[in-house]
Design a protein around this motif. Sequence first.
Motif, PDB file in Angstrom:
ATOM      1  N   ARG A   1       0.922  -1.122   0.092  1.00 46.42           N
ATOM      2  CA  ARG A   1       0.010   0.128  -0.192  1.00 46.42           C
ATOM      3  C   ARG A   1       1.399   1.380  -0.193  1.00 46.42           C
ATOM      4  NH1 ARG A   1      -5.161   2.037   4.118  1.00 46.42           N
ATOM      5  NH2 ARG A   1      -4.460   3.836   3.268  1.00 46.42           N
ATOM      6  N   TYR A   2       1.824   1.201   0.790  1.00 46.43           N
ATOM      7  CA  TYR A   2       2.917   2.079   0.529  1.00 46.43           C
ATOM      8  C   TYR A   2       3.502   2.610  -0.340  1.00 46.43           C
ATOM      9  CZ  TYR A   2       7.149   5.530   2.047  1.00 46.43           C
ATOM     10  OH  TYR A   2       7.374   6.670   2.000  1.00 46.43           O
ATOM     11  N   ASN A   3       4.295   1.657  -0.565  1.00 47.62           N
ATOM     12  CA  ASN A   3       4.719   1.356  -2.712  1.00 47.62           C
ATOM     13  C   ASN A   3       3.642   2.072  -3.371  1.00 47.62           C
ATOM     14  OD1 ASN A   3       7.102   0.844  -1.365  1.00 47.62           O
ATOM     15  ND2 ASN A   3       7.123  -1.234  -1.703  1.00 47.62           N
ATOM     16  N   LEU A   4       2.496   1.626  -3.882  1.00 50.07           N
ATOM     17  CA  LEU A   4       1.548   2.269  -4.756  1.00 50.07           C
ATOM     18  C   LEU A   4       0.957   3.649  -4.225  1.00 50.07           C
ATOM     19  CD1 LEU A   4      -1.303  -0.366  -3.691  1.00 50.07           C
ATOM     20  CD2 LEU A   4      -0.022  -0.192  -6.700  1.00 50.07           C
ATOM     21  N   GLU A   5       1.154   3.863  -3.204  1.00 56.37           N
ATOM     22  CA  GLU A   5       0.476   5.517  -2.639  1.00 56.37           C
ATOM     23  C   GLU A   5       1.966   6.244  -2.897  1.00 56.37           C
ATOM     24  OE1 GLU A   5       0.150   5.912   1.870  1.00 56.37           O
ATOM     25  OE2 GLU A   5      -2.111   5.072   1.554  1.00 56.37           O
ATOM     26  N   GLN A   6       2.806   5.787  -2.549  1.00 59.41           N
ATOM     27  CA  GLN A   6       4.047   6.910  -3.840  1.00 59.41           C
ATOM     28  C   GLN A   6       4.097   6.700  -5.650  1.00 59.41           C
ATOM     29  OE1 GLN A   6       6.133   8.722  -1.596  1.00 59.41           O
ATOM     30  NE2 GLN A   6       4.398   7.538  -0.150  1.00 59.41           N
ATOM     31  N   ALA A   7       3.737   5.679  -5.656  1.00 56.39           N
ATOM     32  CA  ALA A   7       3.685   5.250  -7.708  1.00 56.39           C
ATOM     33  C   ALA A   7       2.888   6.385  -7.999  1.00 56.39           C
ATOM     34  CB  ALA A   7       3.495   4.458  -7.291  1.00 56.39           C
ATOM     35  N   ILE A   8       1.756   6.378  -7.207  1.00 55.12           N
ATOM     36  CA  ILE A   8       0.395   7.252  -8.055  1.00 55.12           C
ATOM     37  C   ILE A   8       0.258   8.509  -8.005  1.00 55.12           C
ATOM     38  CG2 ILE A   8      -1.554   7.977  -7.405  1.00 55.12           C
ATOM     39  CD1 ILE A   8      -2.780   5.376  -6.451  1.00 55.12           C
ATOM     40  N   ASP A   9       1.377   9.594  -7.336  1.00 54.06           N
ATOM     41  CA  ASP A   9       1.996  10.680  -7.172  1.00 54.06           C
ATOM     42  C   ASP A   9       3.239  10.589  -8.248  1.00 54.06           C
ATOM     43  OD1 ASP A   9      -0.428  11.960  -5.795  1.00 54.06           O
ATOM     44  OD2 ASP A   9       1.089  10.885  -4.225  1.00 54.06           O
ATOM     45  N   GLN A  10       3.786  10.086  -8.745  1.00 57.39           N
ATOM     46  CA  GLN A  10       5.450   9.886  -9.486  1.00 57.39           C
ATOM     47  C   GLN A  10       5.027   9.588 -10.415  1.00 57.39           C
ATOM     48  OE1 GLN A  10       7.856   6.296  -8.183  1.00 57.39           O
ATOM     49  NE2 GLN A  10       7.874   7.242  -6.299  1.00 57.39           N
ATOM     50  N   PRO A  11       5.624  10.223 -11.803  1.00 59.15           N
ATOM     51  CA  PRO A  11       5.736  10.953 -13.329  1.00 59.15           C
ATOM     52  C   PRO A  11       5.552   9.169 -14.154  1.00 59.15           C
ATOM     53  CG  PRO A  11       7.262  11.972 -12.472  1.00 59.15           C
ATOM     54  CD  PRO A  11       6.637  11.266 -11.470  1.00 59.15           C
ATOM     55  N   GLY A  12       4.884   8.805 -14.701  1.00 60.04           N
ATOM     56  CA  GLY A  12       5.005   7.168 -15.119  1.00 60.04           C
ATOM     57  C   GLY A  12       3.467   6.396 -13.974  1.00 60.04           C
ATOM     58  N   GLY A  13       3.345   7.037 -13.529  1.00 61.47           N
ATOM     59  CA  GLY A  13       2.434   6.259 -11.938  1.00 61.47           C
ATOM     60  C   GLY A  13       2.166   5.332 -12.327  1.00 61.47           C
ATOM     61  N   ILE A  14       1.183   5.512 -13.193  1.00 61.98           N
ATOM     62  CA  ILE A  14      -0.094   4.601 -12.635  1.00 61.98           C
ATOM     63  C   ILE A  14       0.354   3.265 -14.151  1.00 61.98           C
ATOM     64  CG2 ILE A  14      -1.938   3.718 -14.715  1.00 61.98           C
ATOM     65  CD1 ILE A  14      -2.828   6.864 -14.730  1.00 61.98           C
ATOM     66  N   ASN A  15       1.661   3.462 -14.418  1.00 63.77           N
ATOM     67  CA  ASN A  15       2.132   2.187 -15.412  1.00 63.77           C
ATOM     68  C   ASN A  15       3.165   0.981 -13.871  1.00 63.77           C
ATOM     69  OD1 ASN A  15       1.399   2.595 -18.156  1.00 63.77           O
ATOM     70  ND2 ASN A  15       3.316   3.432 -17.982  1.00 63.77           N
ATOM     71  N   LYS A  16       3.666   2.388 -13.263  1.00 59.92           N
ATOM     72  CA  LYS A  16       4.065   2.140 -11.572  1.00 59.92           C
ATOM     73  C   LYS A  16       3.314   0.993 -10.757  1.00 59.92           C
ATOM     74  CE  LYS A  16       7.832   5.640 -11.749  1.00 59.92           C
ATOM     75  NZ  LYS A  16       8.394   6.267 -10.763  1.00 59.92           N
ATOM     76  N   VAL A  17       1.820   1.483 -10.440  1.00 59.49           N
ATOM     77  CA  VAL A  17       0.912   0.966 -10.262  1.00 59.49           C
ATOM     78  C   VAL A  17       0.400  -0.208 -10.717  1.00 59.49           C
ATOM     79  CG1 VAL A  17      -1.472   0.867  -9.427  1.00 59.49           C
ATOM     80  CG2 VAL A  17       0.277   2.615  -9.579  1.00 59.49           C
ATOM     81  N   MET A  18       0.435  -0.291 -11.751  1.00 58.64           N
ATOM     82  CA  MET A  18      -0.046  -1.510 -12.191  1.00 58.64           C
ATOM     83  C   MET A  18       0.975  -2.797 -12.274  1.00 58.64           C
ATOM     84  SD  MET A  18      -2.829  -1.179 -14.407  1.00 58.64           S
ATOM     85  CE  MET A  18      -2.185  -2.915 -15.788  1.00 58.64           C
ATOM     86  N   ARG A  19       2.664  -2.046 -12.429  1.00 57.32           N
ATOM     87  CA  ARG A  19       3.657  -3.566 -12.303  1.00 57.32           C
ATOM     88  C   ARG A  19       3.327  -4.180 -11.006  1.00 57.32           C
ATOM     89  NH1 ARG A  19       6.852  -0.391 -14.977  1.00 57.32           N
ATOM     90  NH2 ARG A  19       7.289   1.158 -13.442  1.00 57.32           N
ATOM     91  N   LEU A  20       3.045  -2.731  -9.697  1.00 60.64           N
ATOM     92  CA  LEU A  20       3.459  -3.547  -8.766  1.00 60.64           C
ATOM     93  C   LEU A  20       2.271  -4.080  -8.073  1.00 60.64           C
ATOM     94  CD1 LEU A  20       4.381  -0.058  -6.578  1.00 60.64           C
ATOM     95  CD2 LEU A  20       5.393  -2.196  -6.378  1.00 60.64           C
ATOM     96  N   ILE A  21       0.930  -4.284  -8.420  1.00 60.61           N
ATOM     97  CA  ILE A  21      -0.247  -4.829  -8.462  1.00 60.61           C
ATOM     98  C   ILE A  21      -0.089  -6.570  -9.044  1.00 60.61           C
ATOM     99  CG2 ILE A  21      -2.761  -5.656  -9.332  1.00 60.61           C
ATOM    100  CD1 ILE A  21      -2.038  -4.009  -6.941  1.00 60.61           C
ATOM    101  N   ARG A  22       0.698  -6.135 -10.458  1.00 62.50           N
ATOM    102  CA  ARG A  22       0.704  -7.458 -11.334  1.00 62.50           C
ATOM    103  C   ARG A  22       2.167  -8.870  -9.891  1.00 62.50           C
ATOM    104  NH1 ARG A  22       1.317  -4.852 -16.321  1.00 62.50           N
ATOM    105  NH2 ARG A  22      -0.873  -4.906 -17.417  1.00 62.50           N
ATOM    106  N   THR A  23       3.228  -8.015  -9.457  1.00 57.73           N
ATOM    107  CA  THR A  23       3.942  -8.657  -8.927  1.00 57.73           C
ATOM    108  C   THR A  23       4.016  -8.562  -7.262  1.00 57.73           C
ATOM    109  OG1 THR A  23       5.267  -6.832  -8.747  1.00 57.73           O
ATOM    110  CG2 THR A  23       6.377  -7.728 -10.502  1.00 57.73           C
ATOM    111  N   ALA A  24       2.897  -8.512  -6.813  1.00 53.29           N
ATOM    112  CA  ALA A  24       2.317  -8.703  -5.793  1.00 53.29           C
ATOM    113  C   ALA A  24       1.592 -10.089  -5.255  1.00 53.29           C
ATOM    114  CB  ALA A  24       0.765  -7.771  -5.446  1.00 53.29           C
TER     115      ALA A  24
END
Length: 161
Positions: free
Chosen positions: A42-65
């Motif tokens: 959750r912490y990593n997802l919250e951080q990723a959403i606000d970063q450039p390219g955040g949606i792709n980072k969120v997708m990567r985190l969800i796929r590898t969780a």
Amino acid sequence: MNDLVSSKSGAVTAQQEDGEGTIRRSKRAKYKHFDDDKSALRYNLEQAIDQPGGINKVMRLIRTATDKEIEELNASEWTPLVGVIFRLGVKTTGKGNSTESEDQLSLTIRAFHERGLSMNSGAMFGWQCHRPLIVAAYYGFYSAVRLLIELGALPDLRNSE
């Protein structure tokens, strides 16, 4: 000895002391718990959403969780989907929603559903819990609204419930 340390910028660093008293630091302390209420995912997802390219980072985190991490997210009744919808909505609603944003949101919703994430969990913004279905409707993502309902989102579940 391993310790997690937060810097002023909010970055989390893992510190490890070797046998000779030297402290080694690594920038990513992925999948460690940062506090009792919030998982590392959750912490990593919250951080990723606000970063450039955040949606792709969120997708990567969800796929590898792991399945256990997905279960923890569902148990906490929190979802990164609301943040994704906010990010896409703010980006596109001034000029209308682009087909690209609609497609990206549909892919994200389907990926979250495939991993078993609840379509009814919410996220706190300000003092209110927002639900994906309501936020998608607010921003005019009508195909996403239909998809969320098809995948189990409850249309009578309001924000803050």
